[in-house]
Structures are given as structure tokens and as C-alpha cells.
Design an enzyme around this catalytic site. Structure first.
Site, short mmCIF file in Angstrom:
data_model
loop_
_atom_site.label_atom_id
_atom_site.label_comp_id
_atom_site.label_asym_id
_atom_site.label_seq_id
_atom_site.Cartn_x
_atom_site.Cartn_y
_atom_site.Cartn_z
N LYS A 41 -6.15 6.12 11.21
CA LYS A 41 -7.59 5.92 11.46
C LYS A 41 -7.74 5.35 12.87
O LYS A 41 -7.72 4.14 13.06
CB LYS A 41 -8.17 4.98 10.40
CG LYS A 41 -9.67 4.91 10.45
CD LYS A 41 -10.26 4.43 9.14
CE LYS A 41 -10.23 2.94 9.00
NZ LYS A 41 -10.98 2.45 7.83
N PHE A 93 -14.02 3.45 4.75
CA PHE A 93 -13.12 2.54 4.06
C PHE A 93 -12.52 3.29 2.87
O PHE A 93 -13.22 3.60 1.92
CB PHE A 93 -13.84 1.27 3.60
CG PHE A 93 -12.88 0.28 3.04
CD1 PHE A 93 -12.06 -0.44 3.90
CD2 PHE A 93 -12.74 0.11 1.69
CE1 PHE A 93 -11.11 -1.32 3.40
CE2 PHE A 93 -11.80 -0.78 1.18
CZ PHE A 93 -10.99 -1.49 2.04
N VAL A 94 -11.23 3.60 2.99
CA VAL A 94 -10.60 4.48 1.99
C VAL A 94 -9.76 3.69 0.99
O VAL A 94 -9.15 2.67 1.34
CB VAL A 94 -9.73 5.57 2.67
CG1 VAL A 94 -10.59 6.62 3.33
CG2 VAL A 94 -8.78 4.96 3.69
N ASP A 146 1.12 2.94 4.75
CA ASP A 146 0.09 3.83 4.19
C ASP A 146 -0.97 4.19 5.22
O ASP A 146 -1.39 5.34 5.30
CB ASP A 146 -0.54 3.20 2.92
CG ASP A 146 -1.06 1.80 3.15
OD1 ASP A 146 -0.64 1.15 4.13
OD2 ASP A 146 -1.89 1.33 2.37
N ASP A 158 -4.40 1.43 11.18
CA ASP A 158 -5.84 1.21 11.42
C ASP A 158 -5.99 0.53 12.79
O ASP A 158 -5.96 1.19 13.83
CB ASP A 158 -6.38 0.39 10.25
CG ASP A 158 -7.89 0.22 10.28
OD1 ASP A 158 -8.54 0.72 11.20
OD2 ASP A 158 -8.44 -0.45 9.37
N ASP A 198 -5.78 -0.20 -1.35
CA ASP A 198 -6.62 -1.02 -2.22
C ASP A 198 -7.93 -1.45 -1.55
O ASP A 198 -8.08 -1.37 -0.32
CB ASP A 198 -5.87 -2.30 -2.60
CG ASP A 198 -5.77 -3.29 -1.43
OD1 ASP A 198 -5.44 -2.86 -0.30
OD2 ASP A 198 -6.07 -4.48 -1.63
N ARG A 207 -5.61 0.93 -6.30
CA ARG A 207 -4.34 1.49 -5.82
C ARG A 207 -3.87 2.64 -6.71
O ARG A 207 -3.12 3.50 -6.27
CB ARG A 207 -3.25 0.40 -5.80
CG ARG A 207 -3.46 -0.70 -4.77
CD ARG A 207 -2.17 -1.46 -4.57
NE ARG A 207 -2.36 -2.78 -3.98
CZ ARG A 207 -2.37 -3.02 -2.67
NH1 ARG A 207 -2.24 -2.03 -1.82
NH2 ARG A 207 -2.53 -4.26 -2.22
N GLY A 253 0.79 -1.24 0.00
CA GLY A 253 0.00 0.00 0.00
C GLY A 253 0.81 1.28 0.00
O GLY A 253 0.29 2.36 -0.27
C1 PRP Z 1 -3.08 -2.55 5.10
C2 PRP Z 1 -2.20 -1.32 5.17
C3 PRP Z 1 -1.48 -1.46 6.48
C4 PRP Z 1 -2.43 -2.29 7.31
C5 PRP Z 1 -3.05 -1.43 8.37
O1 PRP Z 1 -2.32 -3.60 4.60
O2 PRP Z 1 -1.32 -1.26 4.08
O3 PRP Z 1 -0.26 -2.14 6.34
O4 PRP Z 1 -3.46 -2.80 6.44
O5 PRP Z 1 -4.03 -2.11 9.06
P1 PRP Z 1 -3.94 -2.50 10.59
O6 PRP Z 1 -3.44 -1.28 11.33
O7 PRP Z 1 -5.38 -2.81 10.91
O8 PRP Z 1 -3.04 -3.66 10.72
P2 PRP Z 1 -2.89 -4.89 3.84
O9 PRP Z 1 -2.72 -6.06 4.73
O10 PRP Z 1 -4.27 -4.60 3.36
O11 PRP Z 1 -1.87 -5.05 2.66
P3 PRP Z 1 -1.53 -4.07 1.45
O12 PRP Z 1 -0.62 -2.99 2.00
O13 PRP Z 1 -0.84 -4.95 0.49
O14 PRP Z 1 -2.82 -3.50 0.93
#
Ligand code: PRP
Length: 201
Positions: free
Chosen positions: A144, A165-166, A113, A116, A172, A178, A58
Site C-alpha cells: 500500500k 483499511f484492509v 502481510d 504500508d 486484523d 484475521r 499478520g
Molecule cells: C502490520 C502488518 C505489518 C505492518 C505494516 O502489523 O502486519 O507488519 O503493520 O505497517 P507499516 O508498513 O506501516 O509498518 P501490526 O503491527 O498491525 O501487527 P500484526 O501483524 O500482529 O497485525
């Protein structure tokens, strides 16, 4: 930075209008804020040898924009980590790529990125700390806090975002969106319909 959210279709090109309900952060806001963040980081890191560790996937756009403004002697490496609970919820974490550079004694800037629930960071940070860097600073584009379950905070935050949900600018939904140049919000029916297919996998 706090966001003033307004409902706007401006900046959403024809292809995306049926899926993206609105732009939350425009390209211009992103560019301005990323440059400011880079300035803050540069001042704090004071020209020290730095290893930027970026979490895949991300961070692609944010990272590319951030480091081009970072006037520091830096090296770049990636950790692959993904939550495989497809859809809009965080699921089980899987490491897909390990760090290759030696960070012992180095200043590390860990870039993600979005922060959460904090589950990703709470798995990655101990792994990095075990490699004995001099210090680790965490930089996220989006924070967030509404769903946070782990006690994690970032040292540098681009924008605090409300509980939407962004997608876009690297973020993504089911690996799509993306490449949007802005951060936007999907129509709820888009991710609910996709979830019926994706979340069952
Ligand atoms: C997303 C994002 C963060 C993570 C944050 O990764 O890139 O790394 O979730 O969420 P959290 O604080 O609840 O752990 P994802 O696993 O979707 O992979 P991606 O970066 O490949 O989209």
C-alpha cells in the site's frame, strides 16, 4: 499485480455481511497469486538453503500458503513485532519475539502481510542485516504505497492495494478478522465505532 476492484458481496458469508463492506481480493485470486509468487521466489533462490523469517502475526495465512508451494530447503523462524497504536494507524513498534535461527551467511526471505508506511520494515531490516545473512529478499502479500514514509520496497509483491483499511487472510483490525478467507474492506462505521473504544487504550 494490479487489482480490478468491483463492489461485490459475493463470497461474504452471513456472519460477516454486517461488518465487511466488500471483498477486495477473493480466495481464488489469493490462491492463484500466492502460487505464482512462490514460483518466482523458487526460481530466484535456486535451491539454496534459505531461512524464511516471518513477521508475526499478520502473515499466518499468507505464510502457510506460500511455503507449501516453495520447493526449497528452508527453515522457518519468526520475529514478533507489533505497532501498538491500536486502530487503523501505525503506532509505536514493540518487539515481542526475537529470531532464534542463525542466519549468518544464509539467504533470507523476509515475509510480511502488508507494507504500508514502511516503519516496520525499516526497523526489522537493520536488525536482520546486523546478523550478516548472505542476502535478504522481502516478500509482502500487499503493498500500500499511499502512506509510505520510509524508503522501503519489496522484492516480491502479491498485490498493490489502494488506500483502504484492509482486513482478512491474516490481517486484523483490533485483532479481529484475521480468519476471513479473503481480503476485504470493513464498513467505515465498524472501525470508527471500534476506534472510539480501542484507540483510547
Ligand atoms: C502490520 C502488518 C505489518 C505492518 C505494516 O502489523 O502486519 O507488519 O503493520 O505497517 P507499516 O508498513 O506501516 O509498518 P501490526 O503491527 O498491525 O501487527 P500484526 O501483524 O500482529 O497485525
Amino acid at each position: 499485480m494490479k487489482l480490478k476492484t468491483k463492489k461485490s458481496k459475493a463470497g461474504i458469508s452471513g456472519n460477516w455481511r454486517k461488518e465487511v463492506e466488500r471483498v477486495l481480493i477473493t480466495e481464488e485470486q489469493l490462491a492463484r497469486r500466492v502460487k505464482i509468487l512462490a514460483g518466482e521466489i523458487e526460481r530466484d533462490f535456486r535451491g539454496r538453503e534459505t531461512v524464511v523469517v516471518s513477521l508475526l502475526s499478520g502473515t499466518v495465512m499468507f505464510l502457510a500458503d506460500l511455503i507449501r508451494h516453495l520447493n526449497l530447503p528452508l527453515r522457518l523462524d519468526f520475529i514478533g513485532v507489533s505497532s501498538y497504536g491500536a486502530g487503523t494507524e501505525s503506532g509505536e513498534l514493540v518487539f515481542t519475539k526475537e529470531l532464534r535461527l542463525d542466519v549468518r551467511g544464509r539467504d533470507v526471505l523476509l515475509v510480511d502481510d502488508i507494507l504500508d508506511t514502511g516503519k516496520t520494515m525499516s526497523r526489522v531490516l537493520p536488525k536482520l542485516r546486523a546478523l550478516k545473512p548472505r542476502r535478504i529478499k522481502v516478500c509482502v502479500l500487499l503493498d500500500k504505497p499511499s502512506h509510505r514514509v520510509e524508503k522501503i520496497r519489496a522484492d516480491y509483491v502479491g498485490f498493490a492495494v489502494p488506500d483502504f483499511f484492509v482486513v482478512g487472510y491474516g490481517l486484523d483490525f483490533a485483532e479481529r478478522y484475521r480468519n476471513l478467507p479473503f481480503v476485504g474492506i470493513l464498513y467505515p462505521h465498524i472501525y470508527k465505532e471500534a476506534c472510539k473504544i480501542v484507540c483510547k487504550k
